[in-house]
Design a protein around this motif. Structure first.
Motif, mmCIF file in Angstrom:
data_model
loop_
_atom_site.group_PDB
_atom_site.id
_atom_site.type_symbol
_atom_site.label_atom_id
_atom_site.label_comp_id
_atom_site.label_asym_id
_atom_site.label_seq_id
_atom_site.Cartn_x
_atom_site.Cartn_y
_atom_site.Cartn_z
ATOM 1 N N MET A 1 -4.598 7.851 -2.789
ATOM 2 C CA MET A 1 -3.579 8.102 -1.849
ATOM 3 C C MET A 1 -2.496 7.138 -1.762
ATOM 4 O O MET A 1 -2.565 6.125 -2.640
ATOM 5 C CB MET A 1 -4.325 8.250 -0.385
ATOM 6 C CG MET A 1 -5.248 9.192 -0.560
ATOM 7 S SD MET A 1 -4.810 10.687 -0.010
ATOM 8 C CE MET A 1 -6.052 11.153 1.364
ATOM 9 N N ILE A 2 -1.753 6.833 -0.678
ATOM 10 C CA ILE A 2 -0.728 6.006 -0.759
ATOM 11 C C ILE A 2 -0.986 4.626 -0.902
ATOM 12 O O ILE A 2 -0.440 3.947 -1.585
ATOM 13 C CB ILE A 2 0.081 6.553 0.488
ATOM 14 C CG1 ILE A 2 0.795 7.611 0.426
ATOM 15 C CG2 ILE A 2 1.202 5.056 0.766
ATOM 16 C CD1 ILE A 2 1.766 7.669 -0.882
ATOM 17 N N GLY A 3 -2.461 4.283 -0.166
ATOM 18 C CA GLY A 3 -2.657 2.843 -0.294
ATOM 19 C C GLY A 3 -2.681 2.442 -1.704
ATOM 20 O O GLY A 3 -2.380 1.263 -2.090
ATOM 21 N N GLY A 5 -0.785 3.370 -4.034
ATOM 22 C CA GLY A 5 0.651 3.108 -4.625
ATOM 23 C C GLY A 5 1.045 1.801 -4.273
ATOM 24 O O GLY A 5 1.793 1.386 -5.091
ATOM 25 N N LYS A 6 0.653 1.183 -3.363
ATOM 26 C CA LYS A 6 1.121 -0.042 -2.958
ATOM 27 C C LYS A 6 0.613 -1.192 -3.955
ATOM 28 O O LYS A 6 1.224 -1.790 -4.599
ATOM 29 C CB LYS A 6 0.519 -0.421 -1.746
ATOM 30 C CG LYS A 6 1.421 -0.847 -0.491
ATOM 31 C CD LYS A 6 0.859 -1.477 0.470
ATOM 32 C CE LYS A 6 -0.213 -1.238 0.925
ATOM 33 N NZ LYS A 6 -0.780 -1.716 2.242
ATOM 34 N N GLN A 9 1.363 1.086 -9.527
ATOM 35 C CA GLN A 9 1.862 2.440 -9.891
ATOM 36 C C GLN A 9 1.217 2.983 -11.296
ATOM 37 O O GLN A 9 1.189 2.332 -12.186
ATOM 38 C CB GLN A 9 3.463 2.340 -10.279
ATOM 39 C CG GLN A 9 4.065 2.013 -9.078
ATOM 40 C CD GLN A 9 4.649 2.965 -8.157
ATOM 41 O OE1 GLN A 9 4.236 4.158 -8.627
ATOM 42 N NE2 GLN A 9 5.030 2.735 -6.879
ATOM 43 N N VAL A 13 0.524 10.695 -12.897
ATOM 44 C CA VAL A 13 -0.157 11.189 -11.632
ATOM 45 C C VAL A 13 -1.523 11.322 -11.809
ATOM 46 O O VAL A 13 -2.204 11.365 -10.910
ATOM 47 C CB VAL A 13 0.949 12.140 -11.192
ATOM 48 C CG1 VAL A 13 0.880 13.376 -11.934
ATOM 49 C CG2 VAL A 13 0.467 12.303 -9.943
ATOM 50 N N ILE A 18 -7.742 10.201 -5.971
ATOM 51 C CA ILE A 18 -7.386 11.082 -5.040
ATOM 52 C C ILE A 18 -7.822 10.453 -3.805
ATOM 53 O O ILE A 18 -7.073 10.470 -2.631
ATOM 54 C CB ILE A 18 -8.139 12.394 -4.939
ATOM 55 C CG1 ILE A 18 -7.512 13.166 -6.133
ATOM 56 C CG2 ILE A 18 -7.922 13.184 -3.758
ATOM 57 C CD1 ILE A 18 -8.082 14.623 -6.489
ATOM 58 N N LYS A 22 -9.178 7.216 4.847
ATOM 59 C CA LYS A 22 -9.444 5.905 5.688
ATOM 60 C C LYS A 22 -10.453 6.429 6.675
ATOM 61 O O LYS A 22 -10.710 7.632 6.800
ATOM 62 C CB LYS A 22 -8.449 5.398 6.206
ATOM 63 C CG LYS A 22 -7.093 5.177 5.607
ATOM 64 C CD LYS A 22 -6.245 4.258 6.343
ATOM 65 C CE LYS A 22 -5.391 5.169 7.316
ATOM 66 N NZ LYS A 22 -4.408 6.028 6.596
#
Lengths: 184, 186
Positions: A1-3, A5-6, A9, A13, A18, A22
């Motif tokens: 998830m977005i965490g 991406g931090k 990269q 994809v 996945i 949290k």
């Protein structure tokens, strides 16, 4: 998830994990799936859904077309939910038999999307291939009762069309499923 | 929590009804997909998303003020703080942070590290100009306009385009005094 991406990269994809979201206090924390659920407020979803309906209302002239568009939107959601859940739950094995799929929808999918198992799954009596998944308090129609009012000229309109689309996608068989939604 | 907001975002978020964020994410994805299919031009889609966000923001601010019982914000700084801490938390379940204040205190950036709208999303090459989360900028703009602040909201950094966070720049254009619908001397 977005965490993720931090941190880095991913080149592709498909390599991105996945993740399970949290740890959060959830409405129903009994199931394994729901324990890690990330949530947003109901009103945020209500606003978004209302914009979806409003946008489509402008584009079409009659109710049937509007319902069809909502169903298409729901279809897109359903396809993705199916993939996601199959991957998480069953180790990427998908049900191919009719009863299997229906009970999968009835329990797992409903649980993840709406927080509870659907009220019942029955075999219809009129036709050979008719089944009914009943739900007393559909989330979308809960929005319906709280936030949405139907103008007089759209009496037959049913927001359940959106959910119907989610269910429609599960046809792994050749038979076409006709989804009919009845407000309880 | 800042003295202006008696209830913190976490408390409110815990008390409202919630739904699965994935349903929310996927529904938003369906909306964007429909828009792209109908409108085809990326700029048009951006504008439409902003307009939808504006419509949402206009109504959202009422609910926000009702549920959070914040008192009147003294200045724009406080407004931005309240939006980031209470507003985002209450609706999306994530907090934003406020940075990059300019000298006059009229422009700031809201940084979102976590954005439920963009889970599982990747922009294809054909849609590189798309601001996928443009609805958020519309929401902020609409909400602020209802409390008499005309703003301009733009995306500075976008995770879907390879940056590391989402950065939303909010610029206060002017503060419009409340207009009464009737004249005092009538």
């Amino acid at each position: 998830m977005i965490g993720v991406g931090k941190a880095k990269q991913y080149a592709n994809v498909l390599d991105r994990p996945i993740g399970k979201g949290k740890q959060e206090v959830t409405i129903d924390s009994t199931s394994e799936l729901n324990k890690d659920l990330v949530q947003v407020s109901l009103s945020a979803f209500a606003f978004l859904f209302s914009e979806l309906v409003q946008y489509n209302q402008i584009q079409v002239d009659n109710i049937a077309e509007l319902e069809r568009r909502l169903e298409d939107a729901g279809y897109a959601v359903g396809a993705r939910v199916l993939e996601l859940l199959c991957h998480r739950e069953k180790g990427s094995r998908r049900e191919t038999r009719l009863l299997g799929i229906l009970s999968f929808i009835h329990s797992t999918v409903w649980k993840v999307l709406f927080g509870k198992v659907a009220d019942s799954l029955e075999k219809g009596t009129e036709h050979e291939d008719e089944y009914m998944i009943s739900e007393k308090e559909l989330l979308v129609n809960r929005l319906y009762a709280r936030f949405i009012s139907i103008p007089k000229d759209m009496g037959a309109f049913n927001c359940g069309a959106f959910v119907a689309g989610i269910v429609r996608v599960r046809t792994a068989l050749d038979k076409a499923f006709q989804i009919i939604f009845n407000l309880c | 929590m800042a003295p202006a907001a008696p209830k913190s975002g976490d408390v409110i978020f815990a008390s409202v009804d919630r739904v699965n964020a994935e349903l929310f994410t996927l529904t938003y994805g369906a909306i964007v997909r429909q828009l792209i299919t109908d409108l085809e031009e990326v700029e048009e889609v951006n504008k439409q998303l902003d307009q939808m966000g504006y419509n949402i923001g206009v109504r959202l601010v009422d609910e926000f003020l009702a549920k959070s019982s914040v008192s009147r914000c003294v200045d724009f700084r406080e407004t931005a703080d309240v939006i980031a801490k209470v507003g985002f938390k209450m609706f999306l379940g994530v907090t934003a942070s406020v940075t990059n204040w300019d000298a006059e205190g009229t422009t700031c950036s809201l940084i979102l590290e976590d954005n439920p709208l963009v889970d599982f999303v990747e922009l294809p090459d054909t849609c590189q100009g798309l601001h996928y989360c443009n609805i958020l900028s519309g929401v902020v703009r609409g909400a602020l306009e209802m409390v008499s602040m005309k703003t301009e909201v733009t995306w500075l950094r976008d995770m879907l385009r390879g940056d590391d966070v989402f950065e939303l720049q909010v610029k206060l254009l002017k503060q419009v005094p409340e207009e009464y619908p009737y004249k005092d001397d009538e």
